[in-house]
Design a protein around this motif. Structure first.
Motif, short mmCIF file in Angstrom:
data_model
loop_
_atom_site.label_atom_id
_atom_site.label_comp_id
_atom_site.label_asym_id
_atom_site.label_seq_id
_atom_site.Cartn_x
_atom_site.Cartn_y
_atom_site.Cartn_z
N ALA A 176 0.60 -1.50 0.24
CA ALA A 176 -0.26 -0.19 0.08
C ALA A 176 1.00 1.70 -0.15
O ALA A 176 0.27 2.03 0.72
CB ALA A 176 -0.89 -0.16 1.26
N ALA A 177 1.68 1.29 -0.28
CA ALA A 177 3.07 2.49 0.10
C ALA A 177 4.00 2.60 -1.12
O ALA A 177 5.16 1.81 -1.81
CB ALA A 177 3.96 2.33 0.72
N PRO A 178 3.63 2.77 -2.46
CA PRO A 178 4.04 2.70 -3.47
C PRO A 178 5.62 3.19 -4.08
O PRO A 178 6.14 3.12 -4.81
CB PRO A 178 2.92 3.46 -5.15
N ASN A 179 5.76 4.04 -3.37
CA ASN A 179 6.53 4.85 -3.59
C ASN A 179 7.22 4.30 -2.56
O ASN A 179 8.69 4.80 -3.16
CB ASN A 179 6.63 6.86 -2.87
N CYS A 180 7.41 3.44 -1.64
CA CYS A 180 8.33 2.78 -0.93
C CYS A 180 8.84 1.45 -1.85
O CYS A 180 10.19 1.35 -1.89
CB CYS A 180 7.91 1.92 0.33
N THR A 181 7.87 1.06 -2.38
CA THR A 181 8.35 -0.35 -3.17
C THR A 181 9.27 0.30 -4.54
O THR A 181 9.99 -0.26 -4.72
CB THR A 181 6.61 -0.39 -3.49
N ARG A 182 8.83 1.08 -4.74
CA ARG A 182 10.27 2.10 -5.85
C ARG A 182 10.91 2.01 -5.30
O ARG A 182 12.00 1.78 -6.15
CB ARG A 182 8.87 2.99 -6.41
N TRP A 183 11.24 3.06 -4.61
CA TRP A 183 12.56 3.08 -3.50
C TRP A 183 12.93 1.49 -3.49
O TRP A 183 14.13 1.34 -3.80
CB TRP A 183 12.57 3.68 -1.95
N ALA A 184 12.54 0.39 -3.05
CA ALA A 184 13.09 -0.77 -2.08
C ALA A 184 13.31 -1.29 -4.14
O ALA A 184 14.21 -2.49 -4.05
CB ALA A 184 11.91 -1.56 -1.41
N CYS A 185 12.78 -1.26 -5.26
CA CYS A 185 13.10 -1.65 -6.05
C CYS A 185 14.27 -0.94 -6.92
O CYS A 185 15.73 -1.39 -7.47
CB CYS A 185 11.84 -1.19 -6.89
N ASP A 186 14.76 0.42 -6.79
CA ASP A 186 15.83 0.69 -6.61
C ASP A 186 16.97 0.95 -5.94
O ASP A 186 17.60 -0.11 -6.61
CB ASP A 186 15.93 2.60 -6.42
N MET A 187 16.72 0.26 -4.99
CA MET A 187 18.19 -0.36 -4.09
C MET A 187 18.62 -1.32 -4.55
O MET A 187 19.98 -2.00 -4.08
CB MET A 187 17.56 0.00 -2.67
N ALA A 188 17.01 -2.38 -4.28
CA ALA A 188 17.21 -3.53 -4.66
C ALA A 188 18.27 -4.19 -6.15
O ALA A 188 19.30 -5.46 -5.95
CB ALA A 188 16.13 -4.96 -4.82
#
Length: 206
Positions: A176-188
């Motif tokens: 439910a937190a799309p910006n955290c998800t985007r950031w996590a994908c970038d970090m991964a």
């Protein structure tokens, strides 16, 4: 011989933060497997990680990262200007206080490391539902947590959020937190994150 010895274990979020910093800055380091019950000679508070660098013994992850950033070459983990530094410190404090005392405690209870009542566990989860959207709103404004460049704040956040997919209730919060998800994908995709991924993660308690 490695310049820095990190005393901790790979699944530990704060141990991973220190390892991430070493990778990002290109610091030669060695992980010395050490459990909290074994670290009192280096940290009287019996928490991991601690580092040794020559005769120096240092604990508390924020202090460790500041030492690494000031002592070694490589990309800076804090901005150069006072406002940027303050914002980075602000988010580190928010992670180490608000997020840790909600999400990390909930994780510890679900993994069986922190025996608490069902009511206390529910409070940890409810608080996590309140806290994560604050990070999500920030990451809607900036690419990284404290601005448009990676800072130490991201290295504190990544190890915590990486466990969310492993626990259904936390995964729902992350979804439910799309910006955290985007950031996590970038970090991964960063080499530091790939290099410090724990080979074994804790399992959910029965």
């Amino acid at each position: 011989m490695a310049a820095i010895k990190i005393h901790g274990v790979p699944p530990s979020t704060f141990t991973r933060t220190v390892r991430l910093a070493c990778h990002e800055k290109g610091i030669d380091h060695e992980l010395v497997p050490t459990m909290p019950s074994e670290i009192s000679a280096l940290n009287p508070f019996r928490k991991i990680p601690a580092i040794t660098h020559g005769d120096l013994v240092l604990y508390e992850s924020t202090a460790i990262l500041r030492y690494l950033d000031r002592t070694f070459d490589g990309p800076k983990l804090w901005p150069a200007d006072s406002v940027g530094i303050a914002r980075c410190d602000q988010w580190i404090s928010a992670i180490c206080d608000s997020l840790v005392n909600a999400a990390l405690r909930y994780m510890a209870s679900r993994f069986g490391f922190l025996p608490v009542s069902a009511e206390m566990q529910r409070q940890f989860l409810d608080r996590t539902r309140e806290v994560v959207p604050i990070f999500d709103r920030q990451l809607k404004q900036t690419r990284y947590l404290a601005g448009d460049s990676l800072t130490a704040a991201d290295l504190f956040l990544a190890p915590v959020l990486c466990y969310f997919p492993d626990i259904p209730e936390l995964k729902a919060i992350a979804d439910a937190a799309p910006n955290c998800t985007r950031w996590a994908c970038d970090m991964a995709g960063r080499p530091s994150v790939k290099a410090t991924e724990p080979r074994q993660k804790p399992q959910l308690a029965a």
